[in-house]
Structure formats: structure tokens, C-alpha cells
Design a protein around this motif. Structure first.
Motif, PDB file in Angstrom:
ATOM      1  N   PRO A   1       0.783  -0.982  -0.155  1.00  0.00           N
ATOM      2  CA  PRO A   1       0.264  -0.036   0.019  1.00  0.00           C
ATOM      3  C   PRO A   1       1.172   1.021  -0.048  1.00  0.00           C
ATOM      4  O   PRO A   1       2.424   1.520   0.330  1.00  0.00           O
ATOM      5  CB  PRO A   1      -0.537  -0.376   1.010  1.00  0.00           C
ATOM      6  N   ILE A   2       0.403   2.385  -1.047  1.00  0.00           N
ATOM      7  CA  ILE A   2       1.800   3.662  -0.638  1.00  0.00           C
ATOM      8  C   ILE A   2       1.048   4.242   0.241  1.00  0.00           C
ATOM      9  O   ILE A   2       0.357   4.215   1.307  1.00  0.00           O
ATOM     10  CB  ILE A   2       0.726   4.761  -1.783  1.00  0.00           C
ATOM     11  N   ASP A   3       2.341   4.668   0.889  1.00  0.00           N
ATOM     12  CA  ASP A   3       1.765   4.848   2.706  1.00  0.00           C
ATOM     13  C   ASP A   3       2.684   6.858   2.369  1.00  0.00           C
ATOM     14  O   ASP A   3       2.926   6.862   3.770  1.00  0.00           O
ATOM     15  CB  ASP A   3       3.664   4.276   3.213  1.00  0.00           C
ATOM     16  N   ASN A   4       2.820   7.470   0.906  1.00  0.00           N
ATOM     17  CA  ASN A   4       2.791   8.671   1.668  1.00  0.00           C
ATOM     18  C   ASN A   4       1.396   9.097   1.457  1.00  0.00           C
ATOM     19  O   ASN A   4       0.507   9.118   0.425  1.00  0.00           O
ATOM     20  CB  ASN A   4       3.326   8.955  -0.341  1.00  0.00           C
ATOM     21  N   ASN A   5       0.899   9.754   2.751  1.00  0.00           N
ATOM     22  CA  ASN A   5      -0.378  10.474   2.905  1.00  0.00           C
ATOM     23  C   ASN A   5      -0.884  12.067   2.023  1.00  0.00           C
ATOM     24  O   ASN A   5      -1.628  12.324   2.144  1.00  0.00           O
ATOM     25  CB  ASN A   5      -0.567  11.056   4.313  1.00  0.00           C
ATOM     26  N   ASN A   6       0.485  11.776   1.629  1.00  0.00           N
ATOM     27  CA  ASN A   6      -0.143  13.319   0.623  1.00  0.00           C
ATOM     28  C   ASN A   6      -0.761  12.826  -0.624  1.00  0.00           C
ATOM     29  O   ASN A   6      -0.325  13.322  -2.099  1.00  0.00           O
ATOM     30  CB  ASN A   6       1.555  14.099   0.239  1.00  0.00           C
ATOM     31  N   ASN A   7      -0.076  11.718  -1.617  1.00  0.00           N
ATOM     32  CA  ASN A   7      -0.979  10.866  -2.434  1.00  0.00           C
ATOM     33  C   ASN A   7      -2.097  10.712  -2.119  1.00  0.00           C
ATOM     34  O   ASN A   7      -2.756   9.749  -1.050  1.00  0.00           O
ATOM     35  CB  ASN A   7      -0.145   9.790  -2.763  1.00  0.00           C
TER      36      ASN A   7
ATOM     37  N   LYS B   1      -3.828   8.551  -3.137  1.00  0.00           N
ATOM     38  CA  LYS B   1      -3.694   7.027  -3.345  1.00  0.00           C
ATOM     39  C   LYS B   1      -3.439   6.283  -2.365  1.00  0.00           C
ATOM     40  O   LYS B   1      -3.154   5.498  -2.193  1.00  0.00           O
ATOM     41  CB  LYS B   1      -3.162   5.706  -4.601  1.00  0.00           C
ATOM     42  N   TYR B   2      -3.782   7.185  -0.674  1.00  0.00           N
ATOM     43  CA  TYR B   2      -3.006   6.571   0.306  1.00  0.00           C
ATOM     44  C   TYR B   2      -3.333   5.496   0.344  1.00  0.00           C
ATOM     45  O   TYR B   2      -4.666   5.479   1.009  1.00  0.00           O
ATOM     46  CB  TYR B   2      -2.388   8.187   0.703  1.00  0.00           C
ATOM     47  N   GLY B   3      -2.544   4.274   0.475  1.00  0.00           N
ATOM     48  CA  GLY B   3      -3.495   3.458   1.461  1.00  0.00           C
ATOM     49  C   GLY B   3      -3.515   2.286   0.689  1.00  0.00           C
ATOM     50  O   GLY B   3      -3.961   1.356   0.869  1.00  0.00           O
TER      51      GLY B   3
ATOM     52  N   ASP C   1      -5.260   1.364  -7.228  1.00  0.00           N
ATOM     53  CA  ASP C   1      -6.833   1.644  -7.082  1.00  0.00           C
ATOM     54  C   ASP C   1      -7.548   0.733  -8.314  1.00  0.00           C
ATOM     55  O   ASP C   1      -7.438   0.529  -8.845  1.00  0.00           O
ATOM     56  CB  ASP C   1      -6.873   3.383  -7.761  1.00  0.00           C
TER      57      ASP C   1
END
Length: 149
Positions: free
Chosen positions: A43-49, A51-53, A57
């Protein structure tokens, strides 16, 4: 971070015939296919993205599978282009039917191999195709696993 598998399911109607087969499936017939597509990633871990988490998609996975498989195979009749079925295919095409000519015997086994290649070619580098399950009937299906290939 943990690797996560996510699965999206699709359905489509497709006709086919198995040239040279010694049973009823040598005749043109159709199936209500169900395709389960499982991918694996972190899972994407950049909370600015945005698609975070997410591993991917679901709508992005849907776009890939719809464009390369569902929209192509749905309500089409599939024939192996290296058989005399090409004559029937030409007649059907002349009558404005949706016909696909492929390089393989259009069994569930061979279709799932074809689908795996199409999907793998479209996935982002950070996502791997884990498995496919192509269900031809309520009790019959073919599966493809990356670990087997």
C-alpha cells in the motif's frame, strides 16, 4: 510494510468453438465467464498521495481489465485463426458479428494465459499480477498463478 493482495471480479459473455475437439465443444457455443484478477503490492505510504493506503485503485485495475479483456471479449465469438474456423469467422464478420481470431485454441486455459500477459503489460512496476481465475461454468474454471510461471 506488508504485501497485500487485492482482487477485482469481472464478467463477460463470449462464444467460442474448439476445432478438432472430440466432444460437444467443437460446436459454436457460449459462456458467461467470470474473471477474478488478483494483484499484489505494498500500500502507498505517502499520505500526500491521493491513493494513500491503496495497493492500486480498484478503478485503475478495472480500466486495464475492461479495456484489454472485457470490452474486447464481451459478446464476441473467439476462434483459433489457424483452423478452418476462419471461413466461418469471415462469414460471421461479413454479417457484422464481433469475431476474434486468436493464435491459440480458445479454451479457458489458453484464454487465462492470454489475459495474464495482457494485464501484466499494463500494470505499474510497483504492482505484480498474482493470479487469475477464469470461471467458464458454475463448476469449471482455469487458474493462472505468477508463482507457477
Amino acid at each position: 510494510m506488508s504485501k497485500i493482495r487485492i482482487t477485482k471480479q469481472f464478467s463477460f459473455e463470449t462464444g467460442h468453438a474448439l476445432y478438432g475437439y472430440d466432444g460437444k465443444c467443437r460446436n459454436v457455443h457460449g459462456h458467461s465467464y467470470k474473471l477474478s484478477v488478483t494483484v499484489i503490492g505494498t500500500p502507498i505510504d505517502n499520505n500526500n498521495n491521493v491513493k494513500y493506503g491503496m495497493v492500486i485503485d480498484f478503478s485503475d485495475l478495472k480500466k486495464i481489465v475492461k479495456e484489454d479483456i472485457v470490452d474486447v471479449f464481451d459478446h464476441a465469438t473467439v476462434f483459433n485463426k489457424n483452423t478452418p474456423h476462419v471461413e466461418l469467422a469471415k462469414e460471421l464478420q461479413d454479417r457484422d458479428h464481433n469475431v476474434l481470431l486468436v493464435d491459440y485454441q480458445p479454451t479457458s486455459e489458453m484464454m487465462v494465459i492470454d489475459f495474464a500477459e495482457k494485464i501484466k503489460n499494463r500494470l505499474p512496476n510497483t504492482i505484480q499480477l498474482h493470479s487469475l481465475k477464469l470461471q467458464e461454468t458454475a463448476t469449471s474454471y482455469a487458474e493462472w498463478y505468477a508463482s507457477d510461471n
